[in-house]
Design a protein around this motif. Structure first.
Motif, mmCIF file in Angstrom:
data_model
loop_
_atom_site.group_PDB
_atom_site.id
_atom_site.type_symbol
_atom_site.label_atom_id
_atom_site.label_comp_id
_atom_site.label_asym_id
_atom_site.label_seq_id
_atom_site.Cartn_x
_atom_site.Cartn_y
_atom_site.Cartn_z
ATOM 1 N N MET A 1 0.831 -1.201 0.000
ATOM 2 C CA MET A 1 0.000 0.000 0.000
ATOM 3 C C MET A 1 0.870 1.258 0.000
ATOM 4 S SD MET A 1 -2.859 -0.471 -0.704
ATOM 5 C CE MET A 1 -3.429 1.226 -0.747
ATOM 6 N N GLU A 2 2.053 1.104 0.557
ATOM 7 C CA GLU A 2 2.906 2.279 0.677
ATOM 8 C C GLU A 2 3.167 2.912 -0.682
ATOM 9 O OE1 GLU A 2 7.336 3.279 2.199
ATOM 10 O OE2 GLU A 2 6.437 1.440 2.933
ATOM 11 N N SER A 3 3.451 2.024 -1.680
ATOM 12 C CA SER A 3 3.789 2.584 -2.981
ATOM 13 C C SER A 3 2.568 3.197 -3.645
ATOM 14 C CB SER A 3 4.428 1.526 -3.877
ATOM 15 O OG SER A 3 3.492 0.557 -4.209
ATOM 16 N N ALA A 4 1.362 2.679 -3.309
ATOM 17 C CA ALA A 4 0.157 3.279 -3.878
ATOM 18 C C ALA A 4 -0.047 4.686 -3.320
ATOM 19 C CB ALA A 4 -1.055 2.403 -3.589
ATOM 20 N N ASP A 5 0.194 4.842 -2.022
ATOM 21 C CA ASP A 5 0.090 6.176 -1.425
ATOM 22 C C ASP A 5 1.090 7.115 -2.076
ATOM 23 O OD1 ASP A 5 -1.826 5.257 0.210
ATOM 24 O OD2 ASP A 5 -0.563 5.066 1.993
ATOM 25 N N ASN A 6 2.330 6.631 -2.195
ATOM 26 C CA ASN A 6 3.357 7.440 -2.825
ATOM 27 C C ASN A 6 2.951 7.836 -4.230
ATOM 28 O OD1 ASN A 6 4.944 7.293 -0.612
ATOM 29 N ND2 ASN A 6 6.299 5.690 -1.403
ATOM 30 N N ALA A 7 2.277 6.906 -4.927
ATOM 31 C CA ALA A 7 1.894 7.170 -6.307
ATOM 32 C C ALA A 7 0.946 8.354 -6.378
ATOM 33 C CB ALA A 7 1.251 5.927 -6.922
ATOM 34 N N PHE A 8 -0.008 8.428 -5.446
ATOM 35 C CA PHE A 8 -0.949 9.551 -5.465
ATOM 36 C C PHE A 8 -0.207 10.855 -5.197
ATOM 37 C CE2 PHE A 8 -4.217 6.267 -4.937
ATOM 38 C CZ PHE A 8 -5.104 6.692 -5.921
ATOM 39 N N ILE A 9 0.704 10.802 -4.221
ATOM 40 C CA ILE A 9 1.482 12.005 -3.908
ATOM 41 C C ILE A 9 2.335 12.386 -5.114
ATOM 42 C CG2 ILE A 9 3.282 12.931 -2.415
ATOM 43 C CD1 ILE A 9 2.183 10.899 -0.256
ATOM 44 N N THR A 10 2.983 11.358 -5.712
ATOM 45 C CA THR A 10 3.821 11.618 -6.881
ATOM 46 C C THR A 10 3.005 12.219 -8.017
ATOM 47 O OG1 THR A 10 5.118 9.672 -6.272
ATOM 48 C CG2 THR A 10 5.489 10.579 -8.462
ATOM 49 N N ALA A 11 1.823 11.624 -8.274
ATOM 50 C CA ALA A 11 0.978 12.130 -9.361
ATOM 51 C C ALA A 11 0.594 13.578 -9.084
ATOM 52 C CB ALA A 11 -0.273 11.260 -9.495
ATOM 53 N N PHE A 12 0.239 13.856 -7.838
ATOM 54 C CA PHE A 12 -0.152 15.209 -7.460
ATOM 55 C C PHE A 12 0.995 16.190 -7.718
ATOM 56 C CE2 PHE A 12 -0.665 18.568 -4.225
ATOM 57 C CZ PHE A 12 -1.910 19.038 -4.600
ATOM 58 N N HIS A 13 2.202 15.800 -7.269
ATOM 59 C CA HIS A 13 3.365 16.674 -7.476
ATOM 60 C C HIS A 13 3.637 16.889 -8.952
ATOM 61 C CE1 HIS A 13 4.711 17.566 -3.491
ATOM 62 N NE2 HIS A 13 4.674 16.292 -3.131
ATOM 63 N N LEU A 14 3.532 15.792 -9.722
ATOM 64 C CA LEU A 14 3.807 15.876 -11.163
ATOM 65 C C LEU A 14 2.874 16.892 -11.815
ATOM 66 C CD1 LEU A 14 4.260 12.121 -12.153
ATOM 67 C CD2 LEU A 14 5.997 13.911 -12.252
ATOM 68 N N ILE A 15 1.600 16.845 -11.419
ATOM 69 C CA ILE A 15 0.623 17.722 -12.061
ATOM 70 C C ILE A 15 0.795 19.164 -11.587
ATOM 71 C CG2 ILE A 15 -1.841 18.224 -12.261
ATOM 72 C CD1 ILE A 15 -2.238 15.127 -11.944
ATOM 73 N N VAL A 16 0.958 19.337 -10.268
ATOM 74 C CA VAL A 16 1.052 20.692 -9.721
ATOM 75 C C VAL A 16 2.317 21.395 -10.212
ATOM 76 C CG1 VAL A 16 1.343 22.004 -7.603
ATOM 77 C CG2 VAL A 16 -0.339 20.175 -7.702
ATOM 78 N N SER A 17 3.419 20.647 -10.280
ATOM 79 C CA SER A 17 4.685 21.305 -10.631
ATOM 80 C C SER A 17 4.775 21.592 -12.124
ATOM 81 C CB SER A 17 5.862 20.420 -10.212
ATOM 82 O OG SER A 17 5.859 19.244 -10.989
ATOM 83 N N MET A 18 3.849 21.027 -12.945
ATOM 84 C CA MET A 18 3.893 21.241 -14.393
ATOM 85 C C MET A 18 5.295 20.967 -14.942
ATOM 86 S SD MET A 18 0.946 22.327 -15.763
ATOM 87 C CE MET A 18 1.319 23.423 -17.119
ATOM 88 N N ASP A 19 5.878 19.896 -14.482
ATOM 89 C CA ASP A 19 7.215 19.506 -14.902
ATOM 90 C C ASP A 19 7.324 19.560 -16.435
ATOM 91 O OD1 ASP A 19 9.779 18.245 -14.566
ATOM 92 O OD2 ASP A 19 8.848 16.451 -15.396
ATOM 93 N N PRO A 20 8.277 20.336 -16.978
ATOM 94 C CA PRO A 20 8.333 20.502 -18.441
ATOM 95 C C PRO A 20 8.555 19.194 -19.198
ATOM 96 C CG PRO A 20 10.260 21.493 -17.377
ATOM 97 C CD PRO A 20 9.303 21.131 -16.293
ATOM 98 N N VAL A 21 9.333 18.281 -18.605
ATOM 99 C CA VAL A 21 9.555 16.991 -19.283
ATOM 100 C C VAL A 21 8.234 16.232 -19.374
ATOM 101 C CG1 VAL A 21 10.738 14.772 -19.165
ATOM 102 C CG2 VAL A 21 11.952 16.868 -18.531
ATOM 103 N N LEU A 22 7.507 16.211 -18.252
ATOM 104 C CA LEU A 22 6.223 15.503 -18.236
ATOM 105 C C LEU A 22 5.236 16.162 -19.190
ATOM 106 C CD1 LEU A 22 4.411 13.309 -16.950
ATOM 107 C CD2 LEU A 22 3.604 15.084 -15.422
ATOM 108 N N THR A 23 5.217 17.509 -19.194
ATOM 109 C CA THR A 23 4.307 18.219 -20.092
ATOM 110 C C THR A 23 4.590 17.825 -21.535
ATOM 111 O OG1 THR A 23 4.475 20.032 -18.530
ATOM 112 C CG2 THR A 23 3.356 20.492 -20.587
ATOM 113 N N GLY A 24 5.869 17.743 -21.876
ATOM 114 C CA GLY A 24 6.237 17.352 -23.236
ATOM 115 C C GLY A 24 5.745 15.951 -23.557
ATOM 116 N N ILE A 25 5.880 15.039 -22.595
ATOM 117 C CA ILE A 25 5.456 13.654 -22.813
ATOM 118 C C ILE A 25 3.942 13.579 -22.981
ATOM 119 C CG2 ILE A 25 5.317 11.381 -21.738
ATOM 120 C CD1 ILE A 25 8.033 11.880 -20.485
ATOM 121 N N VAL A 26 3.213 14.334 -22.141
ATOM 122 C CA VAL A 26 1.744 14.334 -22.233
ATOM 123 C C VAL A 26 1.307 14.888 -23.587
ATOM 124 C CG1 VAL A 26 -0.354 15.400 -21.327
ATOM 125 C CG2 VAL A 26 1.334 14.450 -19.753
ATOM 126 N N LEU A 27 1.928 16.011 -24.002
ATOM 127 C CA LEU A 27 1.546 16.618 -25.278
ATOM 128 C C LEU A 27 1.833 15.676 -26.443
ATOM 129 C CD1 LEU A 27 2.571 20.369 -24.857
ATOM 130 C CD2 LEU A 27 0.291 19.353 -24.848
#
Lengths: 270, 234
Positions: B1-27
């Motif tokens: 379960m620990e990694s699932a919790d981390n995943a939500f936190i990670t996903a949240f950080h990824l979206i909030v920070s608008m990481d340029p690498v991630l944005t490029g991958i999404v686009l």
């Protein structure tokens, strides 16, 4: 009709967008191994090469066997792999012009912390493998004809063992997925140090055997024969090939560390 | 379960920070999958409608093939496109391998059977219902196609969305023809596969959540469009 016209225009725009990223810039396709890519090495050295030459290197990271196949079909401009025999065959078949040692590190034998086969007491890699086979302890093999898999088969050969049985599990996967699986079933596994250093899901796995001549892992760069594949970007690929063994390239490799430890040792001593 | 919790936190950080690498991958993911779906729609709708309306020898075989190809394994589609686009293949001279264009072609191959096969079904049902009426108005089969497609648009939007789901979810085809090159052909699914193989499971699952959000957003947009179209239609 207007609606159809608009939709068609939108399609053209999307098509243009999707091909726009294929601009004719200066880049080469490098077929290489998952071990170098996943360790983070390329993220460290390629920007340096790009800064000094303006050439970008696009890495397609696959197993060494597949990397050779891609290059033989003419789909890569350069090769950086780790299987001396395969590399020599590639040259002998006329696909490569030149091969240079670039760097090395080593393979390590990893297994569950309890070490039921007592691998950590072995004196040689071959003996370690004999202990695993003798104890019928689960062993996770890459089974994908990668450089690491080829090295593993050579060690079994030198140990005089043809591994088979339910304890020997051929996974047919990359290094990372194999480590994930080994962690899940508490199996022994032969891994390259680079991937292990960058691997996050170790669970109960730990390094049990290292430092043996048989475990050395040499990476070679191959220059592809332009007579075989005239479209290959020979000049750009040669710049990369030469840079890897140049002072700047070797220094870039040496300065790549993880947790303070260098992961690859350059071969050219200046 | 620990990694699932981390995943939500990670996903949240990824979206909030608008990481340029991630944005490029999404686009890039959106660009590749939407292009593939658009092309497959432009071919699949008329193709499906034509198969629905005309009777010709081998029609049953064609329908069976279209239906069967809905289950074409992505890795096989990828391999086929790889062999076509490889320098040693028939289309090798264009140098399209390991580019986003190659990924669009591969996904198009996966999506086209879904759109054509489901369109065939929708249009055939509508044709059964309206054939008499359309014939009495003097509409030929060819003239009836746009009318029937327009009439079935609400079902057809779902069809196209099923195609988009297939395109955005697959990893096997784009991995082979794109090569998962950092910053060039890395999309959401290949990034997730890469992070999984690096053993960074929270990041992999976090990226997975971002991908699901992305797909949900596209579906939501399609739903709103459909609703407003329905309201206009009264």
């Amino acid at each position: 009709m207007i609606r159809h016209g608009r939709r068609f225009a939108l399609g053209l725009v999307l098509l243009a967008l999707s091909s726009g990223t294929v601009a004719a810039d200066r880049h080469i396709i490098l077929a290489s191994t998952t071990s170098t890519e996943q360790s983070g090495l390329f993220g460290h050295i390629i920007p340096r090469f790009r800064d000094s030459t303006g050439i970008d290197v696009r890495v397609v990271a696959v197993g060494t066997g597949q990397a050779f196949a891609i290059a033989r079909r003419g789909d890569a401009d350069a090769l950086l792999v780790h299987d001396r025999r395969g590399e020599e065959a590639f040259l002998a078949d006329g696909y490569g012009l030149e091969r240079r040692d670039v760097m090395y590190n080593d393979f390590i034998i990893i297994g569950p912390g309890e070490d039921p086969a007592k691998v950590s007491d072995a004196d040689t890699a071959a003996e370690a493998m004999r202990r695993i086979a003798g104890a019928q302890a689960p062993f996770a093999s890459r089974g994908d004809d990668s450089g690491t898999h080829r090295a593993e088969r050579r060690i079994w050969e030198s140990a005089g063992i043809t591994p088979s049985g339910s304890w020997y599990r051929e996974l047919g996967s990359g290094m990372g997925p194999t480590l994930n699986t080994a962690a899940g079933m508490d199996a022994y596994v032969l891994a390259d140090r680079g991937t292990w250093a960058g691997f996050g899901n170790r669970q109960n796995l730990t390094v049990l055997f290292e430092d043996d001549e048989a475990l050395s892992n040499v990476y070679g760069s191959l220059l592809i024969n332009p007579e075989r594949h005239p479209h290959v970007k020979h000049d750009l690929a040669e710049a990369w090939h030469r840079w890897l063994v140049s002072g700047a390239g070797q220094e870039a490799i040496a300065s790549f560390t993880r947790g303070g430890e260098p992961l690859f040792v350059p071969v050219v001593t200046r | 379960m620990e990694s699932a919790d981390n995943a939500f936190i990670t996903a949240f950080h990824l979206i909030v920070s608008m990481d340029p690498v991630l944005t490029g991958i999404v686009l890039l993911s959106l660009q590749v999958s939407l292009s593939a779906v658009l092309i497959a729609t432009l071919i699949g709708l008329p193709l499906g409608a034509a198969v629905a309306l005309w009777r010709f020898p081998g029609r049953g075989l064609l329908i069976t093939l279209l239906n069967a190809f809905m289950g074409l394994p992505p890795v096989v589609a990828g391999l086929m496109v790889y062999l076509m686009l490889s320098r040693a293949g028939p289309l090798g001279q264009f140098g399209l391998l390991f580019t986003p264009t190659a990924m669009v072609i591969a996904q198009c191959l996966l999506v086209l059977p879904i759109i054509a096969a489901l369109t065939r079904q929708v249009v055939e049902d509508l044709w059964k219902e309206y054939a008499e009426q359309l014939k009495s108005l003097g509409a030929s089969r060819a003239r009836a196609i746009p009318t029937l497609l327009w009439d079935g648009r609400i079902s057809l939007v779902t069809t196209v969305l099923a195609g988009f789901g297939r395109a955005s979810a697959e990893v096997g085809a784009v991995l082979i023809v794109g090569g998962n090159i950092d910053g060039v052909t890395r999309v959401m699914t290949t990034a997730i596969a890469l992070e999984t193989s690096r053993g960074d499971l929270p990041l992999a699952l976090g990226l997975g959540l971002v991908l699901m959000l992305m797909v949900a957003a596209v579906n939501g947009a399609a739903f709103l469009l459909g609703e407003s179209a329905r309201r206009q239609a009264g």
